[in-house]
Motif scaffolding. Structure first.
Motif, PDB file in Angstrom:
ATOM      1  N   LEU A 146       0.814  -1.216   0.000  1.00 47.96           N
ATOM      2  CA  LEU A 146       0.000   0.000   0.000  1.00 47.96           C
ATOM      3  C   LEU A 146       0.848   1.267   0.000  1.00 47.96           C
ATOM      4  CD1 LEU A 146      -2.704  -1.075   2.615  1.00 47.96           C
ATOM      5  CD2 LEU A 146      -2.878  -1.079   0.118  1.00 47.96           C
ATOM      6  N   TRP A 147       2.037   1.207   0.561  1.00 45.63           N
ATOM      7  CA  TRP A 147       2.867   2.411   0.709  1.00 45.63           C
ATOM      8  C   TRP A 147       4.013   2.458  -0.296  1.00 45.63           C
ATOM      9  CZ3 TRP A 147      -0.585   4.303   3.701  1.00 45.63           C
ATOM     10  CH2 TRP A 147      -1.195   3.508   4.666  1.00 45.63           C
ATOM     11  N   GLY A 148       4.044   1.519  -1.234  1.00 46.13           N
ATOM     12  CA  GLY A 148       5.044   1.561  -2.290  1.00 46.13           C
ATOM     13  C   GLY A 148       6.431   1.109  -1.887  1.00 46.13           C
ATOM     14  N   GLY A 149       6.571   0.443  -0.749  1.00 49.97           N
ATOM     15  CA  GLY A 149       7.892   0.019  -0.307  1.00 49.97           C
ATOM     16  C   GLY A 149       8.526  -1.019  -1.211  1.00 49.97           C
ATOM     17  N   ARG A 150       7.752  -2.039  -1.603  1.00 51.87           N
ATOM     18  CA  ARG A 150       8.291  -3.077  -2.483  1.00 51.87           C
ATOM     19  C   ARG A 150       8.633  -2.492  -3.860  1.00 51.87           C
ATOM     20  NH1 ARG A 150       7.031  -8.416  -0.907  1.00 51.87           N
ATOM     21  NH2 ARG A 150       7.242  -8.491   1.378  1.00 51.87           N
ATOM     22  N   ALA A 313       8.625   3.439   3.898  1.00 54.75           N
ATOM     23  CA  ALA A 313       7.434   2.596   3.820  1.00 54.75           C
ATOM     24  C   ALA A 313       7.382   1.580   4.952  1.00 54.75           C
ATOM     25  CB  ALA A 313       7.388   1.883   2.462  1.00 54.75           C
ATOM     26  N   ARG A 314       8.540   1.214   5.506  1.00 57.11           N
ATOM     27  CA  ARG A 314       8.556   0.250   6.599  1.00 57.11           C
ATOM     28  C   ARG A 314       7.962   0.818   7.883  1.00 57.11           C
ATOM     29  NH1 ARG A 314      14.157  -0.305   4.865  1.00 57.11           N
ATOM     30  NH2 ARG A 314      14.253  -1.871   3.202  1.00 57.11           N
ATOM     31  N   PHE A 315       7.782   2.113   7.953  1.00 57.07           N
ATOM     32  CA  PHE A 315       7.158   2.718   9.126  1.00 57.07           C
ATOM     33  C   PHE A 315       5.649   2.469   9.154  1.00 57.07           C
ATOM     34  CE2 PHE A 315      11.165   4.775   9.091  1.00 57.07           C
ATOM     35  CZ  PHE A 315      11.390   5.351  10.329  1.00 57.07           C
TER      36      PHE A 315
END
Length: 490
Positions: A146-150, A313-315
């Motif tokens: 959802l947050w674009g981290g990957r 994004a890990r936050f």
């Protein structure tokens, strides 16, 4: 009323509020704009305009053997194979990051003999008995990202892949320049050997003349011994020249990726330059796209920037969708029947609440990595301009010195001729001839050195200008890609 409707908003607020903040952690370095860097002072105007180097710039020296040596090196040198292996590794890592963006499905089967304990929840038919548990199932999972981290991790790996591609091109340029420089030194060694042979011829001529002078009683045996010693010294110089030629031939052979014996087939270079040296009119504005090392640094800046996005994004909470279906039974009698069928699906949410500063440290490390990469880029730009201006300045100074040396050699050749003539007629002593000869030899050697240095300086300039490297395009900026930066947690 369903309690889920009351609990869900509170749970969401708790999840978002429990996210660790990243305030106070940011990058500190900025990229240098090459357009703002002055190339030269007003008192030192930019010299004649020249085009950017061609892709195979070494062909401009019109030496078929040099072309062949560089061709062999680009096909078989171990350093290039290392660069290619690094490129393949970067491609594999990018593939792993890309695979993480897609759902994955695993299949498995197991047959386990298990003793079911008697003090548990198992019925009497199982308690205290050993039964075989059979299972076959498909299990799948998908991270919503959802947050674009990957996605950011994939873009970071892609940037490293692009940088590795450029590194391979830089390695080719470095290797070609190294061979060309060694080849120019080989040409200089041959010229010095020619001078040494000419010196030996002169020494032998003086020795014969001295012998006649001794027989005529005009000079003593001292001059004879001096002439003999001079001949021995000249032969020693020739031996040293032969050693340098042999070593340079072996160096070239090793650079091509062959054994030292390949050097025996390398003949005397036939370098020639039919054009002057200058700078492209678009320097330094286009330099950042023409130097492979600078382009590689830019791609690594892109990769480091994406790593920061991934760290941010890990936050946020992570949401995974999981599902499974298959058959499971105790014993084989009911295995693969409708009663043994199982299936399930649902989301799983994880969020950081207390991590002892791990996420902030990861973000700080990502920002520091970006700062390091940016400063390496800035240093590479300045170093490139220094190399370019230095090579061109040395080229022009060397041209002026070469012209003066040629005049000096012409004057000293006439002085030596006159001294030798006077010695032959008994009007001058041996020291006069020796002094004129020593000065002439020194100037001839320096003239040859400056003449061959022109090749080395032009090679260095071609290397500093990027050696004809032509990238497909600059790495995308965030504004160009249209990707929004992650927002800070609430």
């Amino acid at each position: 009323m369903n309690m889920a409707f009351l609990v869900a908003p509170s749970l969401i607020a708790l999840i978002l509020g429990g996210c660790a903040p990243w305030d106070g952690i940011d990058r500190q370095s900025a990229m240098t704009d090459a357009k703002t860097l002055a190339l030269s002072a007003p008192s030192d105007p930019i010299p004649e305009v020249a085009p950017w180097p061609e892709g195979e710039w070494w062909r401009g020296y019109h030496d078929a053997q040099l072309n062949q040596l560089i061709g062999e090196a680009l096909a078989g040198n171990p350093s290039l194979k290392v660069a290619q292996a690094r490129l393949r590794r970067a491609g594999a890592l990018a593939g792993l990051a890309e695979a993480a963006l897609s759902p994955h499905l695993d299949g498995g089967a197991s047959i386990i003999d298990q003793r079911f304990n008697e003090g548990g929840l198992y019925p009497d038919s199982l308690a205290g008995k050993v039964k075989t548990e059979n299972k076959i199932a498909l299990e799948g999972a998908y991270t919503l990202d959802l947050w674009g981290g990957r996605e950011a991790e994939y873009r970071s790996a892609l940037g490293e892949l692009r940088a590795s591609e450029i590194d391979a091109q830089a390695a080719r340029l470095d290797l070609a320049a190294a061979i060309a420089q060694s080849y120019a030194r080989l040409a200089a060694a041959f010229d010095q050997r020619d001078i040494s042979h000419e010196v030996l011829r002169q020494k032998q001529e003086i020795q014969a003349l001295t012998a006649r002078q001794v027989r005529s009683g005009l000079v003593t045996e001292v001059e004879t011994r001096q002439a003999d010693a001079a001949i021995a010294a000249a032969r020693a110089d020739i031996a040293g020249d032969e050693e340098r030629i042999s070593l340079l031939r072996r160096d070239l052979a090793v650079l091509t990726g062959a054994g030292p014996d390949r050097g025996a087939a390398i003949t005397r270079p036939g370098l020639s330059m039919r054009a002057g040296v200058g700078l492209p009119s678009t320097l330094p504005a286009d330099l950042i796209g023409r130097r492979p090392d600078i382009v590689a640094h830019r791609w690594r800046i892109e990769a480091a920037t994406r790593s920061i996005d991934a760290a941010k994004a890990r936050f946020y909470p992570n949401v995974d969708l999981t599902a499974f279906l298959g058959f499971k039974s105790i014993g084989l009698a009911n295995f693969m029947t409708a009663g043994s069928f199982m299936a399930g699906a649902g989301p799983a949410i994880t969020l950081p609440i207390f991590d002892a500063g791990r996420l902030r440290s990861q973000l700080a490390e990502a920002n520091a990595t970006l700062d390091i990469t940016v400063e390496l880029y800035n240093g590479a730009v300045l170093e490139a301009l220094r190399d370019i201006v230095g090579s061109l300045t040395s080229w022009r100074a060397n041209q002026a010195r070469l012209a003066e040396k040629s005049l000096a050699v012409a004057s000293l050749e006439e002085a030596y001729r006159l001294a030798l003539l006077r010695y032959r007629e008994g009007l001058a002593n041996y020291l006069t001839v020796l002094s004129a000869e020593t000065a002439l030899i020194a100037e001839r050697r320096q003239e040859a050195e400056f003449r061959n240095r022109q090749y080395g300086l032009s090679i260095a300039l071609a290397h500093a200008l990027g050696g004809g490297f032509a990238p497909q395009g600059p790495p995308p900026s965030r504004a160009a890609s249209g990707d929004p930066a992650p927002r800070a947690p609430l």
